[in-house]
Design a protein around this motif. Sequence first.
Motif, PDB file in Angstrom:
ATOM      1  N   LYS A  31      -7.752  -4.202   3.050  1.00 46.48           N
ATOM      2  CA  LYS A  31      -8.406  -2.940   3.385  1.00 46.48           C
ATOM      3  C   LYS A  31      -7.942  -1.822   2.456  1.00 46.48           C
ATOM      4  O   LYS A  31      -8.746  -1.008   1.989  1.00 46.48           O
ATOM      5  N   VAL A  32      -6.644  -1.773   2.171  1.00 42.17           N
ATOM      6  CA  VAL A  32      -6.108  -0.759   1.248  1.00 42.17           C
ATOM      7  C   VAL A  32      -6.782  -0.901  -0.116  1.00 42.17           C
ATOM      8  O   VAL A  32      -7.178   0.097  -0.737  1.00 42.17           O
ATOM      9  N   ASP A  33      -6.933  -2.130  -0.569  1.00 35.42           N
ATOM     10  CA  ASP A  33      -7.541  -2.381  -1.880  1.00 35.42           C
ATOM     11  C   ASP A  33      -9.018  -2.003  -1.881  1.00 35.42           C
ATOM     12  O   ASP A  33      -9.501  -1.367  -2.825  1.00 35.42           O
ATOM     13  N   GLU A  34      -9.724  -2.370  -0.826  1.00 36.42           N
ATOM     14  CA  GLU A  34     -11.162  -2.099  -0.744  1.00 36.42           C
ATOM     15  C   GLU A  34     -11.456  -0.604  -0.743  1.00 36.42           C
ATOM     16  O   GLU A  34     -12.444  -0.155  -1.332  1.00 36.42           O
ATOM     17  N   THR A  35     -10.605   0.151  -0.083  1.00 36.98           N
ATOM     18  CA  THR A  35     -10.841   1.589   0.052  1.00 36.98           C
ATOM     19  C   THR A  35     -10.165   2.415  -1.036  1.00 36.98           C
ATOM     20  O   THR A  35     -10.230   3.647  -1.012  1.00 36.98           O
ATOM     21  N   LYS A  36      -9.497   1.721  -1.972  1.00 38.34           N
ATOM     22  CA  LYS A  36      -8.731   2.417  -3.012  1.00 38.34           C
ATOM     23  C   LYS A  36      -7.727   3.379  -2.374  1.00 38.34           C
ATOM     24  O   LYS A  36      -7.481   4.488  -2.868  1.00 38.34           O
ATOM     25  N   GLY A  37      -7.142   2.942  -1.277  1.00 42.65           N
ATOM     26  CA  GLY A  37      -6.235   3.791  -0.519  1.00 42.65           C
ATOM     27  C   GLY A  37      -4.781   3.579  -0.903  1.00 42.65           C
ATOM     28  O   GLY A  37      -4.441   2.819  -1.815  1.00 42.65           O
ATOM     29  N   PHE A  38      -3.911   4.257  -0.180  1.00 38.24           N
ATOM     30  CA  PHE A  38      -2.469   4.146  -0.362  1.00 38.24           C
ATOM     31  C   PHE A  38      -1.887   3.615   0.944  1.00 38.24           C
ATOM     32  O   PHE A  38      -2.244   4.094   2.025  1.00 38.24           O
ATOM     33  N   PRO A  39      -0.990   2.619   0.888  1.00 38.20           N
ATOM     34  CA  PRO A  39      -0.470   1.997   2.110  1.00 38.20           C
ATOM     35  C   PRO A  39       0.582   2.863   2.804  1.00 38.20           C
ATOM     36  O   PRO A  39       1.759   2.495   2.902  1.00 38.20           O
TER      37      PRO A  39
END
Length: 388
Positions: A31-39
């Motif tokens: 999910k972090v990768d898909e959303t280009k987010g930060f964990p």
Amino acid sequence: MSYNPHNEELDAIREGVRGLCRNFDAAYWRKVDETKGFPEAFVNALTEAGWLAAMIPEEFGGAGLGLAEASVILEEVNRCGGNSGTVHGQMYNMFTLLRHGSPEQKQTFLPKIAAGELRLQSMGVTEPTTGTDTTKIKTTAVRKGDKYYINGQKVWISRIQHSDLMILLARTTPLAEVARKTEGMSIFLIDLKYAMENGMRVQPIANMVNHETNELFFDNLEIPASCLIGEEGKGFRYILDGLNAERTLIAAECIGDGRWFIEKATNYARDREVFGRPIGKNQGVQFPIAQAHIDIEAADLMRWRACYEYDNGLPAGASANMAKYLAAEASWKAANVCLQTHGGFGFACEYDVERKFRETRLYQVAPISTNLILAYIAEHILELPRSF
């Protein structure tokens, strides 16, 4: 001359990190990768558990552990399917402050970093026109009274948006005025919130591995002279201390990646049946996996040698560079083997192979390219003529 990688203390660290990582499964990282987010949740949990303060001395609220223990922490994060690239900066950036910071700087910042009140995740060294030719950096810090004024540009600077502090390398004496090109550079501890409001502009760089990284522009950023770490003009030597630790820790991450790939490939080859038999029964499938395992185990031995030398105050440059080279090569080979073993399913996001494949590819290029390591070994170990 090495550590026993399976002593009780290291095994306890492995179990502790694995226990924490169970709360952050493959779906979380996907999910972090898909959303280009930060964990953020993962980083907070690792901080609260004290793992990111492992190398801070006990007197400042840390665990007072060495590079060996820190390497195990990052290795296990990657081995569990996570990405240590979101936290590793705090581990190796710490060395510059620990080894060269003033007593006042240590007392001011280390307890807050250990408690999770501050993050030291960023280091500003690389520039667009110099790359790994660090002595040619153009960012300047000019002293006027009790202030420094910083102007210039940095690139590929990670985690600015999720860090409070940054180690910055800038030239304080023009290159033409120093006897040796490694002289005349200094390091500063920068308050990022202040900097972004007073002369530092941040431009995020989109990239293939969701590694939060940026280009920085400095326009007369004014900082107190107390931000200087150590002596003016000796910053390049100070930075090298941290870089040897960085390379050893990155090697450990690659070893964690490699073991994840090998386990993933082995399990799939054991279970996947084609033509009425598991594909792992075919030597064309099992031999590349076995070779990848051998390469990872060999790289691991060099990792432990580098840790031993660093933790015991011995010259660790050669071992740190060789560990990073061997581990990066081995993890990339293991990634290719794992993808090939999975066939088409290796490209499916739900298997996580393609994500980890992209992440481990980074370490062929950064934080130091494999070619530059070869150049270092050729010149400093084999005593061949300098190639650049």
